[in-house]
Design a protein around this motif. Structure first.
Motif, PDB file in Angstrom:
ATOM      1  N   GLU A   1       0.673  -1.447   0.007  1.00  0.00           N
ATOM      2  CA  GLU A   1      -0.037  -0.188   0.035  1.00  0.00           C
ATOM      3  C   GLU A   1       0.798   1.205   0.191  1.00  0.00           C
ATOM      4  O   GLU A   1       0.615   2.183  -0.632  1.00  0.00           O
ATOM      5  N   ASP A   2       2.031   1.332   0.952  1.00  0.00           N
ATOM      6  CA  ASP A   2       2.759   2.287   0.599  1.00  0.00           C
ATOM      7  C   ASP A   2       3.535   2.671  -0.484  1.00  0.00           C
ATOM      8  O   ASP A   2       3.659   3.742  -0.995  1.00  0.00           O
ATOM      9  N   ALA A   3       4.111   1.523  -1.128  1.00  0.00           N
ATOM     10  CA  ALA A   3       4.669   1.814  -2.584  1.00  0.00           C
ATOM     11  C   ALA A   3       3.586   2.232  -3.467  1.00  0.00           C
ATOM     12  O   ALA A   3       4.059   2.952  -4.222  1.00  0.00           O
ATOM     13  N   LEU A   4       2.366   1.718  -3.295  1.00  0.00           N
ATOM     14  CA  LEU A   4       1.265   2.404  -4.732  1.00  0.00           C
ATOM     15  C   LEU A   4       1.150   3.883  -4.305  1.00  0.00           C
ATOM     16  O   LEU A   4       0.741   4.661  -5.349  1.00  0.00           O
TER      17      LEU A   4
ATOM     18  N   GLY B   1      -5.609  -0.122  -1.570  1.00  0.00           N
ATOM     19  CA  GLY B   1      -6.011  -0.907  -0.648  1.00  0.00           C
ATOM     20  C   GLY B   1      -6.081  -2.216  -0.685  1.00  0.00           C
ATOM     21  O   GLY B   1      -6.198  -2.598  -1.911  1.00  0.00           O
ATOM     22  N   VAL B   2      -5.765  -3.138   0.013  1.00  0.00           N
ATOM     23  CA  VAL B   2      -5.643  -4.610   0.154  1.00  0.00           C
ATOM     24  C   VAL B   2      -6.855  -5.290   0.531  1.00  0.00           C
ATOM     25  O   VAL B   2      -7.480  -4.933   1.577  1.00  0.00           O
ATOM     26  N   ASN B   3      -7.477  -6.178  -0.049  1.00  0.00           N
ATOM     27  CA  ASN B   3      -8.779  -6.943   0.116  1.00  0.00           C
ATOM     28  C   ASN B   3      -7.997  -8.500   0.392  1.00  0.00           C
ATOM     29  O   ASN B   3      -7.811  -9.039  -0.535  1.00  0.00           O
ATOM     30  N   ALA B   4      -8.111  -8.611   1.604  1.00  0.00           N
ATOM     31  CA  ALA B   4      -7.273  -9.867   2.114  1.00  0.00           C
ATOM     32  C   ALA B   4      -8.131 -11.032   1.928  1.00  0.00           C
ATOM     33  O   ALA B   4      -7.666 -12.472   1.715  1.00  0.00           O
ATOM     34  N   VAL B   5      -9.273 -11.014   1.793  1.00  0.00           N
ATOM     35  CA  VAL B   5     -10.454 -12.213   1.708  1.00  0.00           C
ATOM     36  C   VAL B   5     -10.158 -12.430   0.118  1.00  0.00           C
ATOM     37  O   VAL B   5      -9.938 -13.783   0.008  1.00  0.00           O
ATOM     38  N   LEU B   6     -10.044 -11.572  -0.799  1.00  0.00           N
ATOM     39  CA  LEU B   6      -9.589 -12.085  -2.040  1.00  0.00           C
ATOM     40  C   LEU B   6      -8.392 -12.299  -2.757  1.00  0.00           C
ATOM     41  O   LEU B   6      -8.015 -12.700  -3.720  1.00  0.00           O
TER      42      LEU B   6
ATOM     43  N   LEU C   1     -12.175  -2.195   3.363  1.00  0.00           N
ATOM     44  CA  LEU C   1     -11.635  -3.281   2.774  1.00  0.00           C
ATOM     45  C   LEU C   1     -10.930  -4.055   3.964  1.00  0.00           C
ATOM     46  O   LEU C   1      -9.933  -3.314   4.699  1.00  0.00           O
ATOM     47  N   PRO C   2     -11.058  -5.188   3.902  1.00  0.00           N
ATOM     48  CA  PRO C   2     -10.506  -6.018   5.105  1.00  0.00           C
ATOM     49  C   PRO C   2      -8.950  -6.334   4.621  1.00  0.00           C
ATOM     50  O   PRO C   2      -8.656  -7.161   3.703  1.00  0.00           O
TER      51      PRO C   2
END
Length: 477
Positions: A73-76, A86-91, A254-255
């Motif tokens: 997330e920081d790099a993006l 943001g990251v969606n860890a579920v998918l 987002l999870p």
């Protein structure tokens, strides 16, 4: 005389068509080879300044996952032109909103691959069993491959019948049919290849065997089933493209982490189709064996076995599940996992999360005065503090102040969220700091909550945690 550009186009058209066909066949080959237990193909969706990309190493939990999430997330976010990420860890995906005039999906993918390489996950395969997102192209490719095999097999079988060519024994169909319907055989294939790839392998095998044995009717039914399946997949893709900006407006909520999948405490109960297969399989084998022993005719025994296979039940369930999936998509619903629709015949109870029934607006549930203030005045004061506040704001630590009134969490009670069944408990304090009332804050009921519960009651026994929305305001003069 035709213009030179037209002649050039006509001459180059076959070459362009062959190149397009070659690339399409290469894509299909890659999809067929990329099975579930060793999947390396990355799922990517990009449109109108949005990108959803699968990331290697996003396990959903553990310290390594958390470090990867933070650095990714920081790099993006440091890239010029990225609005948010943001990251969606579920998918197992990262969602990026970017300025199309300054960036493209390839630039975002380059950053993702660089972070994967820094964490040593760039050679990892993607987890098996992860549900395909609604925008994935793999299900459509596999279904189209099976449909093409059915159409080619139907054409071959028809030509053989018209040309009066001898057909092979129907006994050749038995392995493919048993692999399709027998849960143990099919489960073995799905554990190695994944459900979608196993279904395609069985479908292509069925098409080959029915083509060689002149099985036109089964091939026509299989092709119709694939058409319905493709319509379901296409509807899911279309509704996702239409509603993605609304469903993922700003990446909020987002999870970033997810719990590891827990094994099912008890085996999945058999549905009507599985029960039918289990009850008829032994009888079919016994009957076919007895007929073979009596007549010594292998072809007649094979026909008897195939006639008693309950394939119509399985095809009926698949057609039924494909139709609601398409209808739901037309009504604006985004089906995340079409496999769930194939389990509707096994549903005996419906568990509804109370938070699904709640809207995003807070609601005052009850007021108990403890000071000099009357109940109506305390209710009005608390309502003034809650006015125009969001559930997310009230999920914090507080206190919340407006004018001369202040709401704060009691120190002696466990913290709770407004959308949780216990609801949020807070104390109302006046300007002088004295506690005047204890209140409970929940959330407003969603306009479709009653319809949801009614639909659940019509098909099964619903189980619902009490949502904090049931109290009514006191009557005031």
């Amino acid at each position: 005389m035709l213009p030179i550009t037209t002649l050039t186009g006509l001459v180059s058209a076959p070459s362009r068509a062959m190149n397009g066909l070659r690339l399409r066949l290469a894509d299909i080959t890659d999809v067929l080879r990329d099975t579930d237990d060793r999947r390396t193909g990355r799922t990517v969706w990009a449109r109108a300044g949005r990108a959803h990309m699968e990331v290697r190493g996003l396990t959903g939990h553990c310290e390594g996952h958390e470090r990867l999430v933070k650095e990714l997330e920081d790099a993006l976010r440091r890239v010029a032109g990225v609005n948010w990420a943001g990251v969606n860890a579920v998918l197992g995906q990262v969602l990026v909103d970017f300025d199309e005039d300054r960036l493209g999906p390839d630039d975002v993918l380059e950053v993702v691959e660089r972070v994967e390489g820094a964490h040593g996950t760039d050679t990892d395969t993607f987890p098996a069993g992860r549900p395909q997102p609604p925008f994935a192209s793999v299900p459509a490719t596999l279904a189209a491959t099976a449909l093409a095999a059915d159409c080619l097999g139907l054409m071959t079988a028809t030509i053989r019948r018209v040309a009066m060519r001898p057909s092979l024994s129907p006994a050749l169909r038995i392995p493919a049919v048993l692999a399709e319907l027998q849960p143990r055989v099919r489960g073995l294939l799905e554990s190695r290849l994944g459900r979608a790839h196993a279904d395609t392998l069985i479908g292509v095998s069925n098409a080959v065997m029915h083509a060689l044995t002149r099985g036109e009717a089964p091939l026509a039914l299989d092709a119709l089933q694939r058409v319905l399946q493709l319509a379901e997949i296409r509807g899911r893709q279309v509704v996702w493209q239409r509603r993605e900006p609304e469903l993922v407006a700003d990446g909020d909520g987002l999870p970033a982490c997810s719990h590891p999948p827990a094994p099912r405490p008890t085996p999945l109960p058999s549905g009507p189709v599985e029960t039918c297969v289990e009850r008829t399989s032994l009888a079919s084998l016994a009957g076919a064996g007895g007929l073979l022993a009596w007549t010594r005719d292998l072809e007649q025994s094979a026909k008897a076995l195939l006639a008693t296979v309950p394939k119509a039940a399985a095809m009926g369930r698949e057609a039924f599940a494909a139709r609601p999936g398409d209808v739901l998509a037309r009504d604006g619903v985004v089906p995340m996992d079409g496999t769930a629709l194939r389990l509707l015949d096994r549903v005996s109870a419906v568990l509804i999360d109370a938070r699904v029934l709640c809207a995003r607006r807070p609601r005052l549930l009850s007021v108990t005065t403890v000071g000099d203030l009357g109940e109506a005045e305390a209710w009005s004061a608390a309502q003034s503090v809650l006015n125009r506040r969001t559930l997310r704001e009230l999920s914090g630590e507080g206190p919340w102040t407006r004018g001369r009134w202040r709401l704060e969490r009691p120190s002696g009670l466990p913290a709770a969220l407004p959308a949780s069944p216990p609801a949020l408990t807070a104390d109302l304090h006046g300007e002088d700091g004295r506690r005047q009332a204890r209140i409970r804050i929940g959330c407003e009921l969603d306009p479709l909550a009653d319809a949801l519960v009614a639909a659940a009651r019509s098909g099964a026994r619903p189980d619902t945690a009490d949502p904090p929305t049931q109290a009514a305001a006191p009557a005031t003069a």
